[in-house]
Design a protein around this motif. Structure first.
Motif, PDB file in Angstrom:
ATOM      1  N   LEU A 274       0.815  -1.215   0.000  1.00  0.00           N
ATOM      2  CA  LEU A 274       0.000   0.000   0.000  1.00  0.00           C
ATOM      3  C   LEU A 274       0.846   1.261   0.000  1.00  0.00           C
ATOM      4  O   LEU A 274       0.365   2.335  -0.359  1.00  0.00           O
ATOM      5  N   PHE A 275       2.103   1.118   0.430  1.00  0.00           N
ATOM      6  CA  PHE A 275       2.917   2.286   0.739  1.00  0.00           C
ATOM      7  C   PHE A 275       4.112   2.421  -0.192  1.00  0.00           C
ATOM      8  O   PHE A 275       4.526   1.480  -0.855  1.00  0.00           O
ATOM      9  N   THR A 276       4.646   3.640  -0.184  1.00  0.00           N
ATOM     10  CA  THR A 276       5.907   3.919  -0.869  1.00  0.00           C
ATOM     11  C   THR A 276       6.997   4.075   0.186  1.00  0.00           C
ATOM     12  O   THR A 276       7.852   3.214   0.344  1.00  0.00           O
ATOM     13  N   TYR A 277       6.918   5.127   0.972  1.00  0.00           N
ATOM     14  CA  TYR A 277       7.960   5.407   1.958  1.00  0.00           C
ATOM     15  C   TYR A 277       7.910   4.464   3.157  1.00  0.00           C
ATOM     16  O   TYR A 277       8.928   4.208   3.792  1.00  0.00           O
ATOM     17  N   LEU A 278       6.739   3.925   3.474  1.00  0.00           N
ATOM     18  CA  LEU A 278       6.626   2.973   4.576  1.00  0.00           C
ATOM     19  C   LEU A 278       6.785   1.533   4.120  1.00  0.00           C
ATOM     20  O   LEU A 278       6.607   0.617   4.919  1.00  0.00           O
ATOM     21  N   ALA A 279       7.127   1.324   2.882  1.00  0.00           N
ATOM     22  CA  ALA A 279       7.288  -0.042   2.403  1.00  0.00           C
ATOM     23  C   ALA A 279       8.408  -0.761   3.139  1.00  0.00           C
ATOM     24  O   ALA A 279       8.346  -1.978   3.359  1.00  0.00           O
ATOM     25  N   ASN A 280       9.421  -0.010   3.564  1.00  0.00           N
ATOM     26  CA  ASN A 280      10.569  -0.632   4.226  1.00  0.00           C
ATOM     27  C   ASN A 280      10.603  -0.352   5.722  1.00  0.00           C
ATOM     28  O   ASN A 280      10.687  -1.273   6.530  1.00  0.00           O
ATOM     29  N   SER A 281      10.571   0.913   6.108  1.00  0.00           N
ATOM     30  CA  SER A 281      10.649   1.257   7.521  1.00  0.00           C
ATOM     31  C   SER A 281      10.026   2.621   7.756  1.00  0.00           C
ATOM     32  O   SER A 281       9.757   3.376   6.811  1.00  0.00           O
ATOM     33  N   ALA A 282       9.784   2.926   9.026  1.00  0.00           N
ATOM     34  CA  ALA A 282       9.279   4.236   9.424  1.00  0.00           C
ATOM     35  C   ALA A 282      10.441   5.130   9.820  1.00  0.00           C
ATOM     36  O   ALA A 282      11.471   4.653  10.293  1.00  0.00           O
ATOM     37  N   THR A 283      10.265   6.427   9.665  1.00  0.00           N
ATOM     38  CA  THR A 283      11.306   7.381  10.053  1.00  0.00           C
ATOM     39  C   THR A 283      10.871   8.278  11.211  1.00  0.00           C
ATOM     40  O   THR A 283      11.669   9.054  11.714  1.00  0.00           O
ATOM     41  N   GLU A 284       9.612   8.198  11.613  1.00  0.00           N
ATOM     42  CA  GLU A 284       9.141   8.964  12.769  1.00  0.00           C
ATOM     43  C   GLU A 284       8.032   8.192  13.460  1.00  0.00           C
ATOM     44  O   GLU A 284       7.164   7.602  12.809  1.00  0.00           O
ATOM     45  N   LEU A 285       8.063   8.192  14.782  1.00  0.00           N
ATOM     46  CA  LEU A 285       7.000   7.635  15.611  1.00  0.00           C
ATOM     47  C   LEU A 285       6.461   8.758  16.488  1.00  0.00           C
ATOM     48  O   LEU A 285       7.232   9.550  17.025  1.00  0.00           O
ATOM     49  N   THR A 286       5.144   8.807  16.638  1.00  0.00           N
ATOM     50  CA  THR A 286       4.527   9.828  17.474  1.00  0.00           C
ATOM     51  C   THR A 286       3.462   9.184  18.339  1.00  0.00           C
ATOM     52  O   THR A 286       2.719   8.308  17.891  1.00  0.00           O
ATOM     53  N   TRP A 287       3.411   9.634  19.590  1.00  0.00           N
ATOM     54  CA  TRP A 287       2.413   9.175  20.546  1.00  0.00           C
ATOM     55  C   TRP A 287       1.715  10.409  21.126  1.00  0.00           C
ATOM     56  O   TRP A 287       2.377  11.391  21.445  1.00  0.00           O
ATOM     57  N   GLY A 288       0.397  10.365  21.293  1.00  0.00           N
ATOM     58  CA  GLY A 288      -0.229  11.491  21.967  1.00  0.00           C
ATOM     59  C   GLY A 288      -1.647  11.781  21.534  1.00  0.00           C
ATOM     60  O   GLY A 288      -2.356  10.919  21.012  1.00  0.00           O
ATOM     61  N   GLY A 289      -2.065  13.031  21.760  1.00  0.00           N
ATOM     62  CA  GLY A 289      -3.441  13.428  21.542  1.00  0.00           C
ATOM     63  C   GLY A 289      -3.590  14.489  20.476  1.00  0.00           C
ATOM     64  O   GLY A 289      -2.666  15.257  20.196  1.00  0.00           O
ATOM     65  N   GLU A 290      -4.779  14.539  19.904  1.00  0.00           N
ATOM     66  CA  GLU A 290      -5.101  15.515  18.866  1.00  0.00           C
ATOM     67  C   GLU A 290      -6.585  15.850  18.952  1.00  0.00           C
ATOM     68  O   GLU A 290      -7.412  14.982  19.259  1.00  0.00           O
ATOM     69  N   ILE A 291      -6.918  17.121  18.704  1.00  0.00           N
ATOM     70  CA  ILE A 291      -8.326  17.522  18.594  1.00  0.00           C
ATOM     71  C   ILE A 291      -8.476  18.398  17.365  1.00  0.00           C
ATOM     72  O   ILE A 291      -7.502  18.950  16.839  1.00  0.00           O
ATOM     73  N   TYR A 292      -9.712  18.528  16.902  1.00  0.00           N
ATOM     74  CA  TYR A 292     -10.025  19.506  15.865  1.00  0.00           C
ATOM     75  C   TYR A 292     -10.885  20.588  16.490  1.00  0.00           C
ATOM     76  O   TYR A 292     -11.916  20.312  17.112  1.00  0.00           O
ATOM     77  N   ASN A 293     -10.458  21.843  16.339  1.00  0.00           N
ATOM     78  CA  ASN A 293     -11.108  23.000  16.937  1.00  0.00           C
ATOM     79  C   ASN A 293     -11.775  23.809  15.831  1.00  0.00           C
ATOM     80  O   ASN A 293     -11.103  24.480  15.050  1.00  0.00           O
ATOM     81  N   SER A 294     -13.110  23.755  15.752  1.00  0.00           N
ATOM     82  CA  SER A 294     -13.816  24.452  14.676  1.00  0.00           C
ATOM     83  C   SER A 294     -14.030  25.936  14.966  1.00  0.00           C
ATOM     84  O   SER A 294     -14.493  26.666  14.095  1.00  0.00           O
ATOM     85  N   LYS A 295     -13.713  26.379  16.178  1.00  0.00           N
ATOM     86  CA  LYS A 295     -13.778  27.805  16.552  1.00  0.00           C
ATOM     87  C   LYS A 295     -15.139  28.422  16.252  1.00  0.00           C
ATOM     88  O   LYS A 295     -15.228  29.546  15.758  1.00  0.00           O
ATOM     89  N   ILE A 296     -16.189  27.705  16.574  1.00  0.00           N
ATOM     90  CA  ILE A 296     -17.529  28.240  16.360  1.00  0.00           C
ATOM     91  C   ILE A 296     -17.731  29.492  17.224  1.00  0.00           C
ATOM     92  O   ILE A 296     -17.419  29.486  18.412  1.00  0.00           O
ATOM     93  N   GLY A 297     -18.207  30.551  16.615  1.00  0.00           N
ATOM     94  CA  GLY A 297     -18.403  31.809  17.319  1.00  0.00           C
ATOM     95  C   GLY A 297     -17.117  32.564  17.579  1.00  0.00           C
ATOM     96  O   GLY A 297     -17.114  33.555  18.319  1.00  0.00           O
ATOM     97  N   GLY A 298     -16.014  32.105  16.975  1.00  0.00           N
ATOM     98  CA  GLY A 298     -14.742  32.792  17.126  1.00  0.00           C
ATOM     99  C   GLY A 298     -14.017  32.524  18.431  1.00  0.00           C
ATOM    100  O   GLY A 298     -13.020  33.184  18.733  1.00  0.00           O
TER     101      GLY A 298
END
Length: 380
Positions: A274-298
């Motif tokens: 399925l992959f090109t750059y991940l076909a062999n190995s990964a170059t970065e690992l990340t652990w943690g949290g993410e949210i999407y902030n739609s900023k309704i009302g500014g």
């Protein structure tokens, strides 16, 4: 069948017919049942799952289970057949099938674009879905190098998601490639506006442009496990100052494919083709949290990350990642040293991260993360 969103009685039926799937194909639906959460689980013939419609998998040799598990995995012990999702209360899928959570209506999870280290360039840019990329906020730890996998024990919560279209997640990213063509495999838990914490996977091979999807919504990820339903709620999430619920998430390379394990359960794999750059190995690992902030009302969203409490509150109150590990190119799990990690909190007054190392208490390199979103400290 009448749809009962919060039914307490599980409704089961045998469906000996083929229906039009959500993936542009016919699926051999062996059995279906409705869960307490209002979801419908379809038990689909293993060989009729969406993955095998991918043109790159036309001559794919199926790997039914990993041939081995890399040594020195520092995971919390769990029962071999531990079931951590509520749908098992209502039924089981037969042998030679996999459970697929049926999409309700036109709902699709929002794609989250992993640009945490590229904010300066993207603060006023739009992604392919028209979102302002500066509204994707993170509290993460990351490691660069060459890897065959990553692991962590993740504390599962059910943070409040304030607005439709927003999301809160805790996950692992396995990454390779330049910004515009980045390849990623992602897994963890996510909460959408339905306020349910769900197991999910995601992948892309072209920078989130035209390839990849969540769970089994498109051809790609090959599921082999009949006990895990991707996109289905996780039972028994953590409670503030009370019971804590963990899941172990492991992504590692085996016989050329990238396997996902949840607790002691091999769930399936992303074929390397399925992959090109991940076909062999990964170059970065990340652990943690993410949210999407739609900023309704500014103003800044009230969507919470992690438990909705800041890392400084500590155990039982803040969400955490424990026992951070990577798989080296010899397929051996190595403990991540805290000094090797970089950390990134896009808005520390809204969501933050506190990295630590526990060499004797069994938590290894670990961190607390998250926050409440909108508050006196986080007005916008």
């Amino acid at each position: 069948m009448k749809y009962l969103r919060y039914a307490t009685l599980c409704f089961s039926m045998v469906c000996n017919f083929r229906r039009s799937g959500e993936y542009g194909q016919k699926q051999n639906q062996v059995k279906s049942f409705q869960t307490e959460d209002g979801d419908i689980i379809d038990c689909v013939d293993f060989y009729q799952q969406p993955a095998f419609d991918h043109p790159l998998l036309k001559n794919h040799i199926i790997q039914m289970k990993p041939s081995s598990i890399p040594s020195d995995l520092n995971a919390n012990p769990s029962e071999p057949d531990q079931l951590f999702q509520n749908w098992h209360k209502c039924g089981q899928c037969p042998e030679a099938t996999i459970p697929i959570r049926r999409q309700q209506g036109n709902h699709r999870p929002r794609d989250l674009y992993h640009f945490k280290q590229r904010r300066a360039r993207l603060n006023h840019s739009l992604d392919s879905a028209g979102d302002d990329l500066s509204e994707h906020e993170y509290a993460t730890a990351y490691l660069g190098g060459n890897f065959h996998g990553a692991h962590a024990t993740i504390n599962v919560w059910q943070p409040t998601v304030s607005n439709n279209g927003e999301v809160s997640i805790g996950q692992i990213w396995v990454v390779a490639g330049p910004d515009d063509k980045v390849n990623t495999m992602e897994a963890g838990w996510r909460v959408d506006y339905d306020q349910k914490s769900k197991l999910f996977v995601y992948w892309t091979s072209d920078g989130y442009q035209s390839t990849g999807c969540h769970n089994l919504e498109c051809p790609g990820f090959v599921q082999t496990n009949k006990k895990v339903a991707l996109g289905s709620p996780i039972g028994g999430v953590s409670s503030y100052n009370s019971k804590q619920t963990n899941i172990g998430i492991t992504i590692y390379k085996n016989n050329g494919n990238w396997w996902l394990k949840v607790n002691d359960q091999p769930v399936g794999y992303w074929p390397s083709s399925l992959f090109t750059y991940l076909a062999n190995s990964a170059t970065e690992l990340t652990w943690g949290g993410e949210i999407y902030n739609s900023k309704i009302g500014g103003v800044h969203t009230k969507t919470q990350m992690g438990s909705g409490h800041f890392p400084s509150e500590g155990y039982g109150k803040a969400s955490y990642f424990r026992n951070l590990q990577y798989v080296d190119l010899n397929d051996i799990f190595r403990d991540v040293e805290a000094g090797e990690l970089g950390t990134d909190a896009t808005k520390p007054s809204c969501y933050n991260i506190n990295l630590q190392s526990d060499t004797s208490g069994g938590s290894g390199t670990n961190f607390y993360f998250g926050g409440p979103g909108y508050s006196d400290k986080c007005p916008k």
